[in-house]
Design an enzyme around this catalytic site. Structure first.
Site, PDB file in Angstrom:
ATOM      1  N   HIS A 190      -5.297  -1.871  -6.456  1.00 18.43           N
ATOM      2  CA  HIS A 190      -5.359  -0.422  -6.431  1.00 18.43           C
ATOM      3  C   HIS A 190      -6.432   0.054  -7.392  1.00 18.43           C
ATOM      4  O   HIS A 190      -6.789  -0.640  -8.332  1.00 18.43           O
ATOM      5  CB  HIS A 190      -3.997   0.222  -6.705  1.00 18.43           C
ATOM      6  N   GLN A 224       2.317  -6.078  -3.041  1.00 20.24           N
ATOM      7  CA  GLN A 224       2.623  -6.060  -1.602  1.00 20.24           C
ATOM      8  C   GLN A 224       3.950  -5.328  -1.362  1.00 20.24           C
ATOM      9  O   GLN A 224       4.302  -4.472  -2.155  1.00 20.24           O
ATOM     10  CB  GLN A 224       2.632  -7.478  -1.007  1.00 20.24           C
ATOM     11  N   LYS A 251       2.155   2.176  -5.032  1.00 20.98           N
ATOM     12  CA  LYS A 251       2.769   1.663  -6.272  1.00 20.98           C
ATOM     13  C   LYS A 251       1.859   1.933  -7.463  1.00 20.98           C
ATOM     14  O   LYS A 251       2.335   2.206  -8.557  1.00 20.98           O
ATOM     15  CB  LYS A 251       3.012   0.152  -6.170  1.00 20.98           C
ATOM     16  N   ASP A 281       0.812  -1.226   0.000  1.00 14.03           N
ATOM     17  CA  ASP A 281       0.000   0.000   0.000  1.00 14.03           C
ATOM     18  C   ASP A 281       0.842   1.271   0.000  1.00 14.03           C
ATOM     19  O   ASP A 281       0.420   2.297   0.529  1.00 14.03           O
ATOM     20  CB  ASP A 281      -0.964   0.027   1.209  1.00 14.03           C
TER      21      ASP A 281
END
Ligand code: IMP
Length: 416
Positions: free
Chosen positions: A42, A220, A17, A14
């Site tokens: 996302h 991740q 990216k 989080d």
């Protein structure tokens, strides 16, 4: 030699990216995912339409780019099909490795049942079947996407597996599917997905040989890496840059520029140690200013201060050429901003990341806060205290900051 550039999360995921990959994907011909599954996620807003990406690489938003889901990814065919619906025809633009392992219904049920049984030792997984699927892969009893080419054989093998392991399923109160249900489900996946299933390693090699610009998109973050993260409170894949070699079939020599994505503070979803977590009002302020709620599960994220020890470690392990410092604007309006510069363990100062992050007291340095970094597009226009903060981060992590994000929009970015 043409090399593939890589984007990797530095903290617990989080980090933002999505924004960077979306920005960069415009300049690449091929964008590849190499690990994780639909636990990642996302959202991207394009012309007022919100699109959710969990598995498909961000290159999907660039009409000319090819998107690859590599062998290291675990794929829920159901989730992939749902996600694909957002983008119209993807033939020739999306390729899925025939070696990628499949997440099926029983993996999801096992993940959720185990979490329930773990009680206060729960990992806080996303409940998407990630751990059981990677577990089956390592145990050599998993099933790969290429097996959708013969659904009869695959369904028979699965039924046999359910029968052999019936006591395990009963203990977890899981009802497994019968042959007909399973076969029908697999057929529905095969019908849609077979045209996309390919030898993606050959495809990436060819792209590199043809001098195409290739971007590798990690999911991740480093501290969730199965080997190098805060085990056992980690995800089940190799989230670090080296994971791209395994998860796509590349050699270390194929990797070019590595960009580590890191927030100007720290967050974590799920359980496990988090030395710089702030349980007070400032942690709450970070959460509300930064809208820190999970994109995949909607869970509130735990929030705290920038951990320079962990970032230095992550930068080294990934071979970061530069950091993208995200969400600097979220620190606007704090009187003091803290950075963890070392840990205290059993009364001793420690500058490196230990095997366990339990029972650590962070040693903080405090910096004067600032206002007005939101939306800044030029480094010169940043408040002086914010510039000092960025410089300190570079110094503490031995890595230059190449990009600063000052807001969610593409334009709210400083390129250094
Ligand atoms: P799993 O990957 O669902 O097995 O979850 C294992 C741990 O990784 C949990 O703490 C999750 O919250 C965390 N996790 C998994 N995917 C993400 C992600 O994309 N962002 C942040 N945390 C994640």
């Amino acid at each position: 030699m043409n090399k593939a550039d890589l984007i990797v999360g530095i903290q617990w995921g989080d980090e933002g990216k999505g924004k960077i990959v979306d920005l960069m994907a415009q300049n690449y011909d091929v964008v590849c995912r190499y690990q994780g599954g639909h636990n990642a996620g996302h959202t991207i807003v394009v012309r007022g339409k919100t699109l959710a990406l969990h598995l498909i690489p961000s290159g999907v938003l660039n009409k000319d780019a090819i998107n690859i889901i590599g062998n290291g990814v675990v794929i829920s065919p159901k989730a992939l099909i749902e996600e694909m619906k957002q983008f119209g025809d993807l033939h020739g633009r999306l390729f899925v490795s025939d070696k990628a392992h499949m997440i099926l219904k029983y993996h999801i049920l096992i993940d959720q049942a185990r979490e329930r049984l773990r009680g206060d030792k729960a990992i806080g997984t996303t409940g998407r079947g990630i751990g059981p699927t990677y577990g089956n892969k390592i145990e050599r009893i998993g099933h790969r996407m290429g097996e959708l080419r013969d659904t009869e054989k695959l369904a028979k093998n699965l039924i046999e597996y359910f029968e052999i392991n019936h006591t395990v399923f009963e203990a977890l109160e899981i009802t497994t599917q019968n042959y007909d249900e399973l076969k029908a489900e697999l057929d529905s996946y095969a019908k849609i997905l077979l045209p996309y299933i390919a030898d993606t390693t050959a495809l990436v090699w060819k792209s590199l040989d043809e001098q195409k610009r290739v971007l590798l998109e990690g999911a991740q973050g480093t501290l969730l890496d199965i080997d190098h993260g805060t085990y056992p409170f980690v995800t089940s894949s190799s989230t670090i840059s080296a994971g791209a070699c395994i998860g796509l079939g590349l050699s270390p020599k194929d990797i070019g520029n590595v960009t580590g994505i890191v927030k100007a503070y720290c967050t974590r979803v799920g359980n496990g140690p988090f030395p710089t977590e702030d349980f007070g009002d400032e942690g709450k302020k970070l959460r509300s200013n930064g809208h820190e709620f999970g994109t995949t599960t909607g869970r509130p994220r735990r929030c705290g201060w920038f951990d320079a020890v962990a970032c230095r470690y992550a930068s080294r392990i990934n071979g970061c050429d530069q950091l993208s410092l995200m969400k600097l604007d979220v620190l606007d309006g704090f009187e003091k901003v803290k950075v963890c510069v070392a840990y205290e363990i059993d009364g001793k100062r420690v500058d490196t990341l230990p095997q366990s992050l339990e029972n650590i007291t962070p040693i903080y340095e405090e910096f004067a806060g600032w206002n007005g970094s939101k939306g800044v597009k030029k480094y010169e226009d940043l408040p002086k205290n914010a510039k000092d903060y960025v410089k300190k981060i570079e110094e503490l992590t031995n890595t230059k900051v190449g990009l600063i994000s000052t807001g969610p929009d593409r334009e709210e970015t400083i390129i250094l």
